[in-house]
Design an enzyme around this catalytic site. Structure first.
Site, PDB file in Angstrom:
ATOM      1  N   LEU A  68     -26.498  56.265  59.043  1.00 24.45           N
ATOM      2  CA  LEU A  68     -26.796  56.698  60.166  1.00 24.45           C
ATOM      3  C   LEU A  68     -26.297  58.368  60.320  1.00 24.45           C
ATOM      4  O   LEU A  68     -25.054  58.439  60.333  1.00 24.45           O
ATOM      5  CB  LEU A  68     -26.573  56.043  61.569  1.00 24.45           C
ATOM      6  CG  LEU A  68     -27.129  54.579  61.692  1.00 24.45           C
ATOM      7  CD1 LEU A  68     -26.498  53.829  62.649  1.00 24.45           C
ATOM      8  CD2 LEU A  68     -28.905  54.634  61.885  1.00 24.45           C
ATOM      9  N   ASP A  69     -27.239  59.135  61.018  1.00 33.41           N
ATOM     10  CA  ASP A  69     -26.552  60.434  61.175  1.00 33.41           C
ATOM     11  C   ASP A  69     -25.506  60.371  62.452  1.00 33.41           C
ATOM     12  O   ASP A  69     -25.761  59.599  63.008  1.00 33.41           O
ATOM     13  CB  ASP A  69     -27.893  61.500  61.608  1.00 33.41           C
ATOM     14  CG  ASP A  69     -28.694  61.634  60.436  1.00 33.41           C
ATOM     15  OD1 ASP A  69     -28.506  61.611  59.268  1.00 33.41           O
ATOM     16  OD2 ASP A  69     -30.068  61.957  60.762  1.00 33.41           O
ATOM     17  N   PRO A  70     -24.637  61.669  62.342  1.00 33.63           N
ATOM     18  CA  PRO A  70     -23.811  61.578  63.600  1.00 33.63           C
ATOM     19  C   PRO A  70     -24.431  61.421  64.735  1.00 33.63           C
ATOM     20  O   PRO A  70     -23.780  60.637  65.830  1.00 33.63           O
ATOM     21  CB  PRO A  70     -23.015  62.842  63.363  1.00 33.63           C
ATOM     22  CG  PRO A  70     -23.377  63.041  61.838  1.00 33.63           C
ATOM     23  CD  PRO A  70     -24.688  62.553  61.693  1.00 33.63           C
ATOM     24  N   LEU A  71     -25.786  61.958  65.138  1.00 37.18           N
ATOM     25  CA  LEU A  71     -26.385  61.934  66.206  1.00 37.18           C
ATOM     26  C   LEU A  71     -26.770  60.492  66.708  1.00 37.18           C
ATOM     27  O   LEU A  71     -26.771  60.067  67.763  1.00 37.18           O
ATOM     28  CB  LEU A  71     -27.537  62.777  66.339  1.00 37.18           C
ATOM     29  CG  LEU A  71     -28.762  62.630  67.489  1.00 37.18           C
ATOM     30  CD1 LEU A  71     -28.206  63.208  68.714  1.00 37.18           C
ATOM     31  CD2 LEU A  71     -29.868  63.053  67.099  1.00 37.18           C
ATOM     32  N   ALA A  72     -27.233  59.764  65.728  1.00 34.69           N
ATOM     33  CA  ALA A  72     -27.618  58.391  65.919  1.00 34.69           C
ATOM     34  C   ALA A  72     -26.715  57.327  66.171  1.00 34.69           C
ATOM     35  O   ALA A  72     -25.431  57.230  65.753  1.00 34.69           O
ATOM     36  CB  ALA A  72     -28.265  57.710  64.547  1.00 34.69           C
TER      37      ALA A  72
END
Length: 341
Positions: A74-78
């Site tokens: 998962l991306d850091p934002l997610a």
């Protein structure tokens, strides 16, 4: 709560953690691994004793005494479901790369970014006031079913050994078009129209004229007359509209690309400001839909354990171990457990 019998230790299997927005998936996994590698549930007791006997037991050898991996970054934002495999469970992680996943994402209109989300820099702005809930819903059908997606040019995907973002940043013409990916969007619905009633905003960082020119040069070899031009609204008296989408998609689908391309289809621009993986295979952040469904261990459980693992309960489990066991999917069958007394 099943009690694990000692002849069947150490355990191998799968569980999911609710990854928070902010940290990388790798950092989350590393923090979990430090706990797993000290637990008799997952490490052979003689290895634990040898580890404790070393003066420098926190080195690489200590962390490598048990295999651990994740089933899709998962991306850091997610935030949301991050599947973790332990021991022989790591061999099952590939199942989660290609399985159907469910996401919920908030899109913010009027601005396009290089990363297609709020972590990136502002590339261009576009009109958004003409976009309504009905207009968005009328465009969603275009993105349902089997579609072809073009990955973002600002991504780590490589072309001729060079990351795509390097072409874009340095103004190097792409040797050929970015290869499109065939993916399946099983469902796509607008679940909430926020309008301007929200706290989201466009990124403060903006592309410089030089960066825009470099991106145009990179795209110029594969697109006809690419243009990156700001088209701001004449009035700026309220926040740009935002809306929430829910979708079920095949493995390899870029949720950010769906939002980006939808922004274009709306005659505007859009980027992702929140992204939650709600379900991955049988692991979910919501109420189980079947007996096979498993919930996620809250990240706070591991955060507390990092500071203080606490005492064992009457069954010999620490708090974080019990939380994992409650949601653990063992890879070697039900015969490994018996009912607790």
């Amino acid at each position: 709560m099943p009690k694990v019998t000692s002849p069947h230790l150490p355990l191998s299997g799968l569980f999911a953690v609710y990854k928070p927005s902010g940290p990388t998936s790798m950092s989350v996994l590393e923090d979990i691994k430090k706990l797993i590698c000290k637990s008799p549930l997952f490490v052979e007791r003689d290895k634990l004793e040898n580890q404790q006997g070393r003066r420098h037991g926190k080195g690489k050898r200590a962390k490598d005494i048990v295999k651990i991996g994740q089933g899709g970054t998962l991306d850091p934002l997610a935030d949301g479901v991050l599947v973790v495999g332990v021991g022989k469970g790591t061999k099952r992680l590939n199942e989660f790369l290609d399985c159907v996943k469910e996401y919920r994402t908030t899109a913010l209109l009027g601005c396009e970014t290089d990363s297609y989300d709020s972590e990136g820099a502002r590339v261009r702005v576009a009109p958004w006031r003409h976009v309504t809930r009905d207009v968005v819903e009328s465009k969603l059908e275009k993105f349902r079913g089997e579609i072809h997606q073009t990955p973002p040019i600002f991504s780590a995907l490589k072309m001729d050994g060079k990351p795509l973002y390097e072409y874009a940043r340095r103004g190097i013409p792409l040797p050929r078009p970015i290869e499109k990916r065939k993916v399946t969007v099983h469902s796509l619905e607008l679940v909430s129209w926020l309008g301007s009633d929200h706290s989201y905003c466009w990124p403060e960082t903006q592309f410089t004229p030089e960066e825009k020119e470099a991106m145009v040069k990179a795209l110029g070899s594969v697109e006809e007359d690419p243009v990156i031009k700001d088209e701001p609204e004449s009035a700026n008296d309220r926040p740009p509209a935002a809306f929430v989408l829910s979708m079920k998609v095949s493995g390899g689908t870029y949720v950010r690309s769906i939002v980006h391309d939808l922004g274009h289809a709306l005659g505007s621009a859009a980027h992702v400001v929140t992204l939650t993986r709600v379900r991955q295979g049988r692991f979910t952040t919501e109420a189980p839909e079947s007996e096979q469904d498993k919930g996620c261990v809250p990240w706070e459980v591991f955060e507390r354990a990092k500071e203080n693992e606490g005492e064992c309960d009457g069954s010999g489990y620490r708090g974080w171990e019990r939380e994992v066991l409650d949601r653990f999917d063992m890879v070697e069958g039900k015969s490994q457990t018996k009912d607790a007394a």
